[in-house]
Design a protein around this motif. Structure first.
Motif, short mmCIF file in Angstrom:
data_model
loop_
_atom_site.label_atom_id
_atom_site.label_comp_id
_atom_site.label_asym_id
_atom_site.label_seq_id
_atom_site.Cartn_x
_atom_site.Cartn_y
_atom_site.Cartn_z
N VAL A 255 0.92 -1.20 0.00
CA VAL A 255 -0.06 -0.01 0.16
C VAL A 255 0.99 1.26 0.16
CG1 VAL A 255 -1.81 1.31 1.20
CG2 VAL A 255 -1.92 -1.23 1.12
N LEU A 256 2.09 1.25 0.74
CA LEU A 256 2.91 2.41 0.75
C LEU A 256 3.36 2.72 -0.59
CD1 LEU A 256 4.47 4.41 2.36
CD2 LEU A 256 6.32 2.80 2.82
N ILE A 257 3.71 1.64 -1.26
CA ILE A 257 4.29 1.65 -2.87
C ILE A 257 3.31 2.39 -3.73
CG2 ILE A 257 5.15 0.49 -4.72
CD1 ILE A 257 7.17 0.63 -2.79
N PHE A 258 2.11 1.86 -3.50
CA PHE A 258 0.90 2.53 -4.17
C PHE A 258 0.63 3.99 -3.92
CE2 PHE A 258 -3.81 3.24 -4.68
CZ PHE A 258 -3.91 3.25 -5.97
N ALA A 259 0.70 4.08 -2.58
CA ALA A 259 0.53 5.55 -2.12
C ALA A 259 1.37 6.44 -2.59
CB ALA A 259 0.42 5.51 -0.68
N THR A 260 2.92 6.14 -2.80
CA THR A 260 3.84 6.60 -3.10
C THR A 260 3.66 7.10 -4.47
OG1 THR A 260 5.45 5.98 -1.59
CG2 THR A 260 6.37 6.90 -3.44
#
Length: 423
Positions: A18-23
């Motif tokens: 999720v952090l990758i997608f949010a970034t």
């Protein structure tokens, strides 16, 4: 009970994905605006490139302050809250910059945004370290770079389409992307800060800030940052001096230069993960030396070549170096940092980008005008050679440091076993 196949597929925890997608969402907004930012300033406020350079200097100075405070607060209050604060501040700041018509107000907002917007920078990187085991951290930072570069491929294209309506819509789109990212982080990603050990007292804010002294006392880490800063001085010419050099010296069209940068971003998207997986198998400082060698070849070539197709060859070579250097260096920071100081180590790591930004472009411009355009690239090669020697020395030093660390851990285990047996 998970099967062996499922275990192998579950490489990364959900919060990290999720952090990758949010970034990606967050950086997409940035790349909608960033390619047209300088043009907006010159067109909207009728300023020169000198004022534009001054504005970027303000951003860099604010970034240094924001990273310093953000790193300490990340260790004190947690990663999630600081990341959210940075995203919301960035979103509000983008809206304000898009609606003001006075140049002094724009500069004031930029100064404040430079500080507040970067408060969450160390938190994002500390989250990667918190969420992943040591062997997967280089891969994790590699995936983060893929997300950023994918947004760099898509963002300018969308930005060019939106620009047909107005500049303001670019600022709004950047703000919306930051706020959407904040909602995703708030809804899905938990706090990742390691739990405080029971025998350790809670640090005050002042003590947390003073804790930077311990980071700065880590002489090997500071040496690593100093050597890495040389590579940053070279790398930043990619987005500053190179376009002017190719255009003025060889008449290289600016739209072709856009294709040159697209090659860089596309290579990162397609190859970053594979190269990071390969590089993570070897000693970090050896890989830093190898990546810097590719920098030396790629950037140095621009001082000797004149054929357009060779400009693309040089870009491909330095991009491979970039795909080794940047994620490996980010993962190396995690090896230096203790759990309770990860935010501060990441903040100090940010200095090796921010500080060269303050004077790197100006220094290159001085060399370009008063020494000769080609000497920018000769100097880049010399700096890379010095950095290669530095990384090789660091490999020797960190090898000894790691051995001592392992010996200490073994001694601690032996002492604990003896105490248990005696009881």
């Amino acid at each position: 009970m998970l099967t062996e196949g499922k275990k192998k597929n579950k490489k990364y925890p959900k919060p990290f994905i999720v952090l990758i997608f949010a970034t990606f969402i967050d950086r997409l907004g940035s790349f909608l605006l960033f390619p047209f930012f300088s043009v907006y300033l010159i067109d909207h406020f009728n300023v020169t490139i000198v004022e534009v350079g001054f504005l970027f200097m303000i951003f860099a100075g604010g970034s240094i302050i924001g990273n310093t405070i953000g790193g300490a607060l990340t260790d004190k209050y947690g990663r999630r809250s600081m990341l959210l604060f940075g995203l919301i501040s960035s979103g509000i700041g983008s809206i304000l910059m898009g609606i003001v018509d006075e140049l002094y107000l724009f500069f004031l907002i930029a100064a404040v945004l430079g500080v507040l917007g970067d408060l969450g920078g160390p938190a994002r990187q500390a989250m990667v370290v918190d969420l992943l085991p040591e062997k997967r951290r280089a891969d994790g930072f590699g995936l983060l770079r893929v997300a950023v570069n994918l947004s760099a491929v898509i963002g300018p294209i969308l930005g060019g389409i939106l620009l047909r309506r107005s500049y303001l819509i670019l600022f709004i789109a950047d703000a919306v992307s930051s706020l959407i990212t904040a909602l995703i982080v708030f809804a899905v990603i938990p706090e990742t800060k390691p739990e405080k050990q029971d025998n350790k007292p809670e640090e005050s804010i002042m003590k947390t800030l003073i804790g930077y002294k311990e980071v700065l006392k880590d002489s090997v880490y500071i040496m690593f940052l100093a050597v890495s800063a040389l590579t940053v001085l070279v790398y930043m010419q990619l987005n500053s001096t190179l376009s002017v050099f190719l255009w003025e010296v060889y008449g290289f069209p600016l739209d072709w230069f856009g294709a040159l940068l697209s090659l860089n971003a596309a290579m990162v998207v397609c190859l970053q993960f594979l190269i990071t997986r390969w590089a993570s198998k070897y000693a970090p400082m050896k890989m830093m030396a190898l990546g810097t060698l590719l920098y030396m070849i790629g950037f140095g070539m621009y001082g000797f070549i004149s054929e357009p197709y060779l400009f693309f060859v040089a870009m491909a070579i330095l991009t491979v170096g970039e795909m080794i250097v940047i994620p490996v260096s980010q993962a190396a920071v995690a090896d230096f940092a203790s759990e309770d100081k990860r935010g501060r180590y990441m903040a100090v790591y940010g200095f090796h980008w921010s500080i060269p930004t303050l004077f790197g472009v100006s220094a290159a411009s001085f060399v370009y005008i008063y020494v000769g355009p080609n000497w920018v690239w000769y100097s880049a090669g010399i700096l890379c050679l010095i950095a290669i020697i530095g990384f090789w020395l660091l490999h020797k030093i960190t090898k000894v440091r790691l051995t001592k660390k392992i010996d200490t851990l073994v001694e601690d285990v032996v002492i604990e076993l003896r105490e248990e047996l005696s009881e």
